[in-house]
Design an enzyme around this catalytic site. Structure first.
Site, PDB file in Angstrom:
ATOM      1  N   ASP A  89       0.836  -1.199   0.000  1.00 15.39           N
ATOM      2  CA  ASP A  89       0.000   0.000   0.000  1.00 15.39           C
ATOM      3  C   ASP A  89       0.875   1.255   0.000  1.00 15.39           C
ATOM      4  O   ASP A  89       0.454   2.296   0.477  1.00 15.39           O
ATOM      5  CB  ASP A  89      -0.863  -0.010   1.274  1.00 15.39           C
ATOM      6  CG  ASP A  89      -2.289   0.401   0.968  1.00 15.39           C
ATOM      7  OD1 ASP A  89      -2.650   0.457  -0.205  1.00 15.39           O
ATOM      8  OD2 ASP A  89      -3.033   0.679   1.923  1.00 15.39           O
ATOM      9  N   SER A 130      22.664   0.825  -2.658  1.00 16.02           N
ATOM     10  CA  SER A 130      22.639   2.280  -2.453  1.00 16.02           C
ATOM     11  C   SER A 130      22.833   2.998  -3.790  1.00 16.02           C
ATOM     12  O   SER A 130      22.255   4.057  -4.030  1.00 16.02           O
ATOM     13  CB  SER A 130      23.761   2.699  -1.502  1.00 16.02           C
ATOM     14  OG  SER A 130      23.644   2.026  -0.279  1.00 16.02           O
ATOM     15  N   THR A 156      10.644  -6.927  -1.211  1.00 17.24           N
ATOM     16  CA  THR A 156       9.660  -7.220  -0.164  1.00 17.24           C
ATOM     17  C   THR A 156       8.299  -7.465  -0.809  1.00 17.24           C
ATOM     18  O   THR A 156       7.947  -6.792  -1.775  1.00 17.24           O
ATOM     19  CB  THR A 156       9.561  -6.034   0.819  1.00 17.24           C
ATOM     20  OG1 THR A 156      10.848  -5.818   1.391  1.00 17.24           O
ATOM     21  CG2 THR A 156       8.564  -6.301   1.935  1.00 17.24           C
ATOM     22  N   LYS A 177      20.468   8.813 -15.219  1.00 13.90           N
ATOM     23  CA  LYS A 177      19.890   9.391 -16.439  1.00 13.90           C
ATOM     24  C   LYS A 177      19.271   8.331 -17.343  1.00 13.90           C
ATOM     25  O   LYS A 177      18.296   8.600 -18.044  1.00 13.90           O
ATOM     26  CB  LYS A 177      20.976  10.132 -17.230  1.00 13.90           C
ATOM     27  CG  LYS A 177      21.267  11.492 -16.683  1.00 13.90           C
ATOM     28  CD  LYS A 177      22.176  12.246 -17.639  1.00 13.90           C
ATOM     29  CE  LYS A 177      22.622  13.549 -17.007  1.00 13.90           C
ATOM     30  NZ  LYS A 177      23.926  13.970 -17.466  1.00 13.90           N
ATOM     31  N   ARG A 240       9.259   7.048   2.330  1.00 17.11           N
ATOM     32  CA  ARG A 240      10.302   6.796   3.330  1.00 17.11           C
ATOM     33  C   ARG A 240       9.813   7.150   4.726  1.00 17.11           C
ATOM     34  O   ARG A 240      10.264   6.580   5.704  1.00 17.11           O
ATOM     35  CB  ARG A 240      11.550   7.629   3.016  1.00 17.11           C
ATOM     36  CG  ARG A 240      12.348   7.024   1.923  1.00 17.11           C
ATOM     37  CD  ARG A 240      13.733   7.619   1.838  1.00 17.11           C
ATOM     38  NE  ARG A 240      14.466   6.902   0.826  1.00 17.11           N
ATOM     39  CZ  ARG A 240      14.817   7.417  -0.343  1.00 17.11           C
ATOM     40  NH1 ARG A 240      14.539   8.652  -0.629  1.00 17.11           N
ATOM     41  NH2 ARG A 240      15.482   6.680  -1.206  1.00 17.11           N
ATOM     42  N   THR A 363      20.020   3.344   3.392  1.00 21.64           N
ATOM     43  CA  THR A 363      20.744   3.090   4.645  1.00 21.64           C
ATOM     44  C   THR A 363      20.905   4.398   5.444  1.00 21.64           C
ATOM     45  O   THR A 363      20.803   5.494   4.887  1.00 21.64           O
ATOM     46  CB  THR A 363      22.153   2.505   4.371  1.00 21.64           C
ATOM     47  OG1 THR A 363      22.935   3.523   3.733  1.00 21.64           O
ATOM     48  CG2 THR A 363      22.085   1.269   3.485  1.00 21.64           C
TER      49      THR A 363
END
Ligand SMILES: Cc1cc2nc3c(=O)[nH]c(=O)nc-3n(C[C@H](O)[C@H](O)[C@H](O)COP(=O)(O)OP(=O)(O)OC[C@H]3O[C@@H](n4cnc5c(N)ncnc54)[C@H](O)[C@@H]3O)c2cc1C
Length: 382
Positions: A89, A130, A156, A177, A240, A363
């Site tokens: 969601d 990353s 996930t 890009k 986030r 991270t």
């Protein structure tokens, strides 16, 4: 921060629902590596899925702060449910809403809002963690299709999702890009959900690798053309704050609650552990840490809701919540002695679940880079 009456109602209702319906199965979901998908159906039945989507797509049009409150309360009872909720969601529906075409919105969003279909988000690869700009999975245009080849890691909800947002390399331009995103549906020939990936915690989130071998998707499934990653990253900033830090708040609060009870219940040297002032101070420190993290997370969510988006504020809240959850759940294990390390008690599971949060959704080091970048540019003033 003073929550509104409606926000308190959401928080308390979800807490009551999750503690009655989801907490009893939380340890089994972890031990059996089983995504508690039924819990998402229960949440849908109570109108708690798709809450950030506008009503025209079947949602309730609530803000990020309300989403934070829901995820926090879910994590207090079952972190696997909270993580599944915030992935299915979260980023993918949000990205389709903000950068998808109207036909893509109509096709997917109402089904996500009712939890009839589930979404996952796949960015990471063996050599692109990353460093997202190093994505190697490639999508090549072929008439009315894109042909995808490559593989993805740590997705996930992969085992339960129906629709995957996949970051792909679309052109040879270097770094971000050349990167864009396509939507791939489960069952598309050439696409398979590969090996189950088993991390330290959050073992009931159906994490797996994804494999693409000459997988053909219709050209209209292109969600983001190359050169527009900034748009997607902006969507991610909202995710986030709702997807990861509230899980830390919920886990830490649950760990503190169990620690308080344990200190009251267990006696050593002829008196309850709770009568030792040194241990009381540890509880007080844990509470202070949780309240500080909560203020940062709620504040960052509210800032975005009010149009005051700040990357640094989100990063600060995420880092603090991540590190707080590890401190608090670790301290709770210590306070419970050997019981704290036993699978018969929830303490070790809280710690395992909390540990991965400082790696997922960027991270803590990468988020520190973002804060420093804004400080040095002068776009973030303390
Ligand atoms: C619980 C969990 C859920 C996840 N779910 C998903 C998902 O649904 N979809 C998905 O695509 N991915 C997912 N991931 C993967 C996650 O996005 C990556 O693990 C993360 O981006 C870090 O990449 P990496 O593991 O390759 O570490 P690396 O990038 O290899 O980093 C290794 C270490 O080096 C540090 N480092 C790297 N570069 C720098 C730098 N420039 N400056 C300072 N330090 C640096 C990192 O902080 C880290 O400590 C998940 C991960 C976890 C733990």
């Amino acid at each position: 921060m003073e929550l509104t009456q409606e926000q308190r109602l959401i928080r308390d209702t979800v807490h009551a629902l999750a503690s009655e319906r989801f907490a009893p199965g939380a340890a089994a979901a972890d031990r059996q590596y089983r995504p508690p998908l039924d819990n998402l159906k229960v949440l849908a039945g109570h109108g708690y899925t798709g809450i950030f989507l506008p009503e025209c797509y079947g949602g309730t049009g609530l803000g990020l702060l309300e989403t934070v409150l829901v995820v926090e309360q879910l994590a207090r009872s079952c972190a696997n449910t909270a993580m599944l909720y915030s992935c299915t969601d979260g980023a993918t529906p949000r990205a389709i809403l903000h950068i998808g075409s109207e036909p893509l919105r109509q096709r997917y969003l109402p089904a996500f809002a009712k939890a009839e279909r589930y979404a996952a988000w796949s960015m990471s690869e063996a050599n692109a963690g990353s460093d997202v700009g190093n994505v190697q999975t490639r999508a090549v245009g072929d008439g009315q299709h894109y042909v995808i080849n490559g593989s993805k890691l740590w997705c996930t909800a992969a085992q339960v999702a129906d629709v995957f947002l996949v970051l792909v390399r679309l052109t040879d331009e270097p770094g971000m890009k050349g990167v864009g995103a396509v939507l791939v549906e489960r069952g598309t020939p050439g696409f398979s959900v590969g090996k189950h990936l088993d991390l330290l915690g959050l073992r009931g989130t159906g994490m797996a690798e994804l494999v693409f071998q000459d997988c053909r998707v219709p050209a209209e499934n292109l969600l983001l053309p190359a050169g527009r990653m900034k748009d997607l990253l902006q969507v991610l900033d909202a995710d986030r704050i709702t997807g990861n830090p509230p899980i830390c708040l919920g886990l830490a609060q649950a760990a503190l609650g169990h620690a308080v009870q344990h200190l009251k219940d267990r006696a050593q040297f002829g008196r309850p552990l709770a009568e030792n002032q040194g241990l009381q101070w540890k509880l007080a420190d844990m509470a202070m840490d949780i309240e500080a993290a909560r203020a940062l997370v709620y504040g960052a969510a509210q800032a975005i809701d009010q149009g005051r988006q700040s990357v640094a504020q989100v990063s600060i809240a995420k880092i603090y919540a991540n590190e707080m959850a590890v401190r608090v759940t670790n301290q709770a294990m210590q306070l419970a002695g050997a019981y704290g390390l036993s699978e018969e008690y929830p303490f070790e599971r809280y710690f395992r679940d909390a540990r991965g949060m400082s790696i997922g959704y960027g991270t803590t080091e990468i988020h520190r880079n973002s804060i420093a970048r804004e400080l040095l540019k002068g776009s973030y003033l303390v």
